[in-house]
Motif scaffolding. Structure first.
Motif, PDB file in Angstrom:
ATOM      1  N   ALA A 132       0.926  -1.690  -0.153  1.00 33.45           N
ATOM      2  CA  ALA A 132       0.145   0.190   0.128  1.00 33.45           C
ATOM      3  C   ALA A 132       1.016   1.559  -0.345  1.00 33.45           C
ATOM      4  N   GLY A 133       0.482   2.323  -0.490  1.00 27.64           N
ATOM      5  CA  GLY A 133       1.299   3.242  -0.827  1.00 27.64           C
ATOM      6  C   GLY A 133       2.194   3.833  -1.957  1.00 27.64           C
ATOM      7  N   LYS A 134       2.219   2.496  -2.604  1.00 31.01           N
ATOM      8  CA  LYS A 134       3.084   2.206  -3.980  1.00 31.01           C
ATOM      9  C   LYS A 134       2.476   2.531  -5.330  1.00 31.01           C
ATOM     10  N   LEU A 135       2.781   2.928  -6.184  1.00 30.71           N
ATOM     11  CA  LEU A 135       1.986   3.259  -7.216  1.00 30.71           C
ATOM     12  C   LEU A 135       2.468   1.658  -8.023  1.00 30.71           C
ATOM     13  N   SER A 136       3.058   1.493  -8.250  1.00 27.44           N
ATOM     14  CA  SER A 136       3.655  -0.037  -8.744  1.00 27.44           C
ATOM     15  C   SER A 136       4.632  -0.267  -8.067  1.00 27.44           C
ATOM     16  N   PRO A 137       4.155  -1.892  -8.068  1.00 21.58           N
ATOM     17  CA  PRO A 137       5.709  -3.064  -7.864  1.00 21.58           C
ATOM     18  C   PRO A 137       7.076  -2.669  -8.060  1.00 21.58           C
ATOM     19  N   ALA A 138       7.606  -3.143  -7.253  1.00 17.33           N
ATOM     20  CA  ALA A 138       8.949  -2.243  -7.840  1.00 17.33           C
ATOM     21  C   ALA A 138       9.762  -2.771  -9.135  1.00 17.33           C
ATOM     22  N   ASP A 139       9.150  -4.040  -9.371  1.00 19.00           N
ATOM     23  CA  ASP A 139      10.176  -4.866 -10.651  1.00 19.00           C
ATOM     24  C   ASP A 139       9.085  -4.716 -11.741  1.00 19.00           C
ATOM     25  N   ILE A 140       8.220  -3.606 -11.717  1.00 16.22           N
ATOM     26  CA  ILE A 140       7.204  -2.850 -12.921  1.00 16.22           C
ATOM     27  C   ILE A 140       7.204  -1.730 -12.308  1.00 16.22           C
ATOM     28  N   ASP A 141       7.573  -0.856 -13.187  1.00 19.40           N
ATOM     29  CA  ASP A 141       7.501   0.850 -12.847  1.00 19.40           C
ATOM     30  C   ASP A 141       8.164   1.525 -14.383  1.00 19.40           C
ATOM     31  N   GLY A 142       8.332   3.104 -14.474  1.00 18.16           N
ATOM     32  CA  GLY A 142       8.572   3.280 -15.469  1.00 18.16           C
ATOM     33  C   GLY A 142       7.487   4.913 -15.791  1.00 18.16           C
ATOM     34  N   ASN A 143       7.630   5.302 -17.243  1.00 13.85           N
ATOM     35  CA  ASN A 143       6.301   5.464 -17.301  1.00 13.85           C
ATOM     36  C   ASN A 143       5.733   5.469 -17.550  1.00 13.85           C
ATOM     37  N   GLY A 144       5.086   4.738 -17.846  1.00 15.39           N
ATOM     38  CA  GLY A 144       3.672   3.473 -18.200  1.00 15.39           C
ATOM     39  C   GLY A 144       3.147   3.785 -16.418  1.00 15.39           C
ATOM     40  N   LYS A 145       3.628   4.056 -15.294  1.00 14.39           N
ATOM     41  CA  LYS A 145       3.027   4.628 -14.210  1.00 14.39           C
ATOM     42  C   LYS A 145       2.114   3.185 -14.062  1.00 14.39           C
ATOM     43  N   TRP A 146       1.110   3.097 -13.709  1.00 13.46           N
ATOM     44  CA  TRP A 146       0.199   1.945 -13.504  1.00 13.46           C
ATOM     45  C   TRP A 146      -0.407   1.337 -14.270  1.00 13.46           C
ATOM     46  N   VAL A 147      -0.572   1.582 -15.536  1.00 13.61           N
ATOM     47  CA  VAL A 147      -0.394   0.717 -16.604  1.00 13.61           C
ATOM     48  C   VAL A 147       0.003  -0.144 -16.919  1.00 13.61           C
ATOM     49  N   ASN A 148       1.308  -0.195 -16.189  1.00 16.66           N
ATOM     50  CA  ASN A 148       2.273  -1.157 -17.133  1.00 16.66           C
ATOM     51  C   ASN A 148       1.978  -3.016 -15.693  1.00 16.66           C
ATOM     52  N   TRP A 149       1.269  -2.573 -15.206  1.00 15.44           N
ATOM     53  CA  TRP A 149       0.688  -3.808 -14.049  1.00 15.44           C
ATOM     54  C   TRP A 149      -0.651  -4.215 -14.357  1.00 15.44           C
ATOM     55  N   THR A 150      -0.948  -2.922 -15.033  1.00 18.70           N
ATOM     56  CA  THR A 150      -2.783  -3.846 -15.411  1.00 18.70           C
ATOM     57  C   THR A 150      -3.326  -3.691 -16.766  1.00 18.70           C
ATOM     58  N   PRO A 151      -2.735  -4.986 -17.073  1.00 17.19           N
ATOM     59  CA  PRO A 151      -2.621  -5.048 -18.736  1.00 17.19           C
ATOM     60  C   PRO A 151      -3.888  -5.729 -19.117  1.00 17.19           C
ATOM     61  N   PHE A 152      -4.231  -6.052 -18.406  1.00 21.06           N
ATOM     62  CA  PHE A 152      -5.694  -6.995 -18.739  1.00 21.06           C
ATOM     63  C   PHE A 152      -7.338  -6.347 -18.659  1.00 21.06           C
ATOM     64  N   SER A 153      -6.846  -4.916 -18.084  1.00 21.94           N
ATOM     65  CA  SER A 153      -7.744  -4.511 -17.810  1.00 21.94           C
ATOM     66  C   SER A 153      -8.523  -3.538 -19.014  1.00 21.94           C
ATOM     67  N   TYR A 154      -7.163  -2.138 -19.224  1.00 21.30           N
ATOM     68  CA  TYR A 154      -8.012  -0.768 -19.842  1.00 21.30           C
ATOM     69  C   TYR A 154      -8.001  -1.401 -21.042  1.00 21.30           C
ATOM     70  N   PRO A 155      -7.759  -2.894 -21.782  1.00 19.68           N
ATOM     71  CA  PRO A 155      -8.100  -2.733 -23.079  1.00 19.68           C
ATOM     72  C   PRO A 155      -9.385  -2.604 -23.698  1.00 19.68           C
ATOM     73  N   PHE A 156     -10.512  -3.189 -22.280  1.00 13.98           N
ATOM     74  CA  PHE A 156     -11.671  -3.131 -22.519  1.00 13.98           C
ATOM     75  C   PHE A 156     -12.349  -1.811 -22.743  1.00 13.98           C
ATOM     76  N   ASN A 157     -11.515  -1.121 -21.462  1.00 14.47           N
ATOM     77  CA  ASN A 157     -12.174   0.584 -21.847  1.00 14.47           C
ATOM     78  C   ASN A 157     -11.979   1.094 -23.303  1.00 14.47           C
ATOM     79  N   LEU A 158     -11.464   0.559 -23.920  1.00 11.90           N
ATOM     80  CA  LEU A 158     -11.117   1.030 -25.029  1.00 11.90           C
ATOM     81  C   LEU A 158     -11.894   0.564 -26.173  1.00 11.90           C
ATOM     82  N   THR A 159     -12.054  -0.793 -26.222  1.00 18.14           N
ATOM     83  CA  THR A 159     -12.677  -1.366 -26.716  1.00 18.14           C
ATOM     84  C   THR A 159     -14.781  -1.271 -26.409  1.00 18.14           C
ATOM     85  N   GLN A 160     -14.890  -0.964 -25.466  1.00 19.59           N
ATOM     86  CA  GLN A 160     -15.983  -0.023 -24.400  1.00 19.59           C
ATOM     87  C   GLN A 160     -16.923  -1.544 -23.588  1.00 19.59           C
TER      88      GLN A 160
END
Length: 467
Positions: free
Chosen positions: A387-415
């Motif tokens: 808790a309090g972390k934006l991402s796990p230590a081994d999944i970071d970078g400019n993608g912010k939280w997007v890097n560790w949520t790969p199964f969810s945002y595609p289906f926001n794009l497709t609605q």
């Protein structure tokens, strides 16, 4: 009456009708549970006991007359602090929003709940403007996971998920612009549904655009279906809203899933999944097969759409916050302020190109779903982290939280409609989720399959130790 806070909305309503217990007793039980555990979870922004008990007493009178206002009259309910509630400040997790405003309107979903007699206990935490997949903000601090309070409950509807998992209320509302219902549902072992875009009217519309949905977060699929019957009703303020079809989302829950065609993609073709999570999801898919579904292991065949999503999401942050005066920008979550700064490098051609690529992805998935009724994957590739972390230590970078949520945002794009249903626990005692995406507009089949899986397992009956 000591366990009323753990009862489902469906069971509460039946009990009210039979006078086994009252809305006042249910509200008191939930408020007591909040008081017991809120210090350790920090899931609430507003707690309104006096208003809640007054509403519960009014509901009790209606039930005694046999005249409930609607299907959830008297049921304790929590609202995410991104949705307007008349008379309450909706600060959106931000120190940049002034509480000194009229606050004289309900969001569409809140208005429908109020009209049905739901008992509002308070509002739940969100990261600033719901921008990320965990729940902490400069305004409200860190929200924690009841299964392990050192871990995040996910986000951005993490207050709602933690509250539901901890027995604060049977009904909670969330929003989902990139996984913000399904991520926290997966991390806290509850059920969360992102309906088809436009199925649940929204107003004001999200600054992040047409990836944003409003939906139910509950401890049972039946309760989410019950909540959908209420919040899917029309509201003229949302010009994106789908035509109201009068659907009863509880009607075919128990139909079973024999003969349904399910595509199972363990990784979408490009995701590195934690081995424990992968095993739990594979076992869940075997349950679906045992229930009579035809399952085929197949990837939908698209590349990671993270670059598309980031352009659209980062642009939304810029539209929302780019014109803030310097003294207010200093009040922002530093990572959100960084997203705004990054967004200035996005040009018009980039933005229009992302919209075009999003359209191509939507077309591809519409065509893919002609062959299948549903697509199932893990909800998340990892269990809940610190808790309090934006991402796990081994999944970071400019993608912010997007890097560790790969199964969810595609289906926001497709609605498409998509849900997370609990499917087990890791060796560390943390929940895992099965992600179920349906054909566009076919929310009922997502609920039906979710219910069939839920009823064939016991994961939804588990309660965090000490709660």
């Amino acid at each position: 009456m000591s366990d009323l806070h753990w009862k489902s909305a469906a069971k509460l309503v039946k009990g009210f009708a039979k006078r086994k217990f009252s809305p006042v007793e249910a509200a008191r039980a939930c408020l007591a549970q909040i008081e017991r555990h809120e210090k350790s979870l920090n899931a609430m922004v507003e707690i309104r006991p006096e208003e809640a008990l007054a509403a519960a007493k009014a509901s009790e009178k209606r039930w005694l007359k046999g005249e409930p206002q609607g299907p959830i009259d008297g049921v304790p309910t929590l609202i995410k602090d991104l949705l307007l509630v008349r008379g309450w400040p909706t600060l959106r997790g931000s120190r940049t929003v002034s509480p000194d405003q009229a606050w004289d309107q309900d969001a569409p979903s809140v208005a429908r709940l109020r009209e049905c007699g739901a008992v509002f206990l308070g509002s739940t935490t969100t990261p600033e403007f719901g921008w990320k997949g965990v729940t902490d903000s400069p305004l409200t601090g860190i929200t924690r996971n009841p299964w392990d309070t050192t871990k995040t409950p996910g986000g951005s509807s993490g207050g709602s998920s933690a509250a539901a998992a901890a027995g604060y209320a049977p009904l909670t509302l969330g929003t989902d612009g990139g996984g913000s219902i399904r991520i926290p549902a997966g991390f806290t072992g509850i059920y969360g549904l992102k309906p088809s875009f436009g199925r649940v009217p929204a107003w004001p519309l999200s600054p992040f655009g047409t990836v944003a949905h409003v939906g139910p977060m509950t401890r049972s699929v039946e309760d989410s279906a019950l909540l959908m019957n209420v919040i899917s009703q029309p509201d003229a303020r949302d010009w994106h809203a789908l035509p109201y079809d009068g659907a009863d989302y509880t009607e075919k829950l128990k139909k079973g899933i024999k003969g349904l065609r399910i595509a199972y993609s363990p990784t979408l073709g490009y995701v590195d999944v934690n081995p424990e999570i992968a095993r739990l999801v594979k076992k869940a898919v075997k349950v679906l097969e045992g229930l009579g579904a035809h399952v085929e292991e197949v990837d939908p065949g698209f590349a990671d759409p993270a670059p598309i999503f980031r352009i659209l999401w980062w642009s939304g942050a810029r539209a929302l916050l780019g014109q803030l005066p310097p003294e207010k920008k200093k009040l922002l979550d530093p990572n959100l302020a960084d997203v705004v700064e990054q967004s200035y490098s996005i040009g018009l051609d980039d933005y229009l190109g992302a919209i075009k690529e999003r359209g191509a992805l939507g077309t591809k998935m519409r065509q893919f779903m002609e062959r299948y009724d549903l697509l199932v994957t893990p909800t998340l590739p990892i269990p809940a982290f610190e808790a309090g972390k934006l991402s796990p230590a081994d999944i970071d970078g400019n993608g912010k939280w997007v890097n560790w949520t790969p199964f969810s945002y595609p289906f926001n794009l497709t609605q498409q409609p998509a849900a997370s249903v609990p499917c087990g626990f890791t060796s560390g005692g943390l929940p895992a989720g099965l992600h179920i995406a349906g054909r566009m507009f076919d929310d009922r089949t997502v609920l039906r399959v979710s219910h069939a899986y839920e009823q064939a397992t016991t994961w939804h009956t588990m309660q965090p130790k000490g709660f």
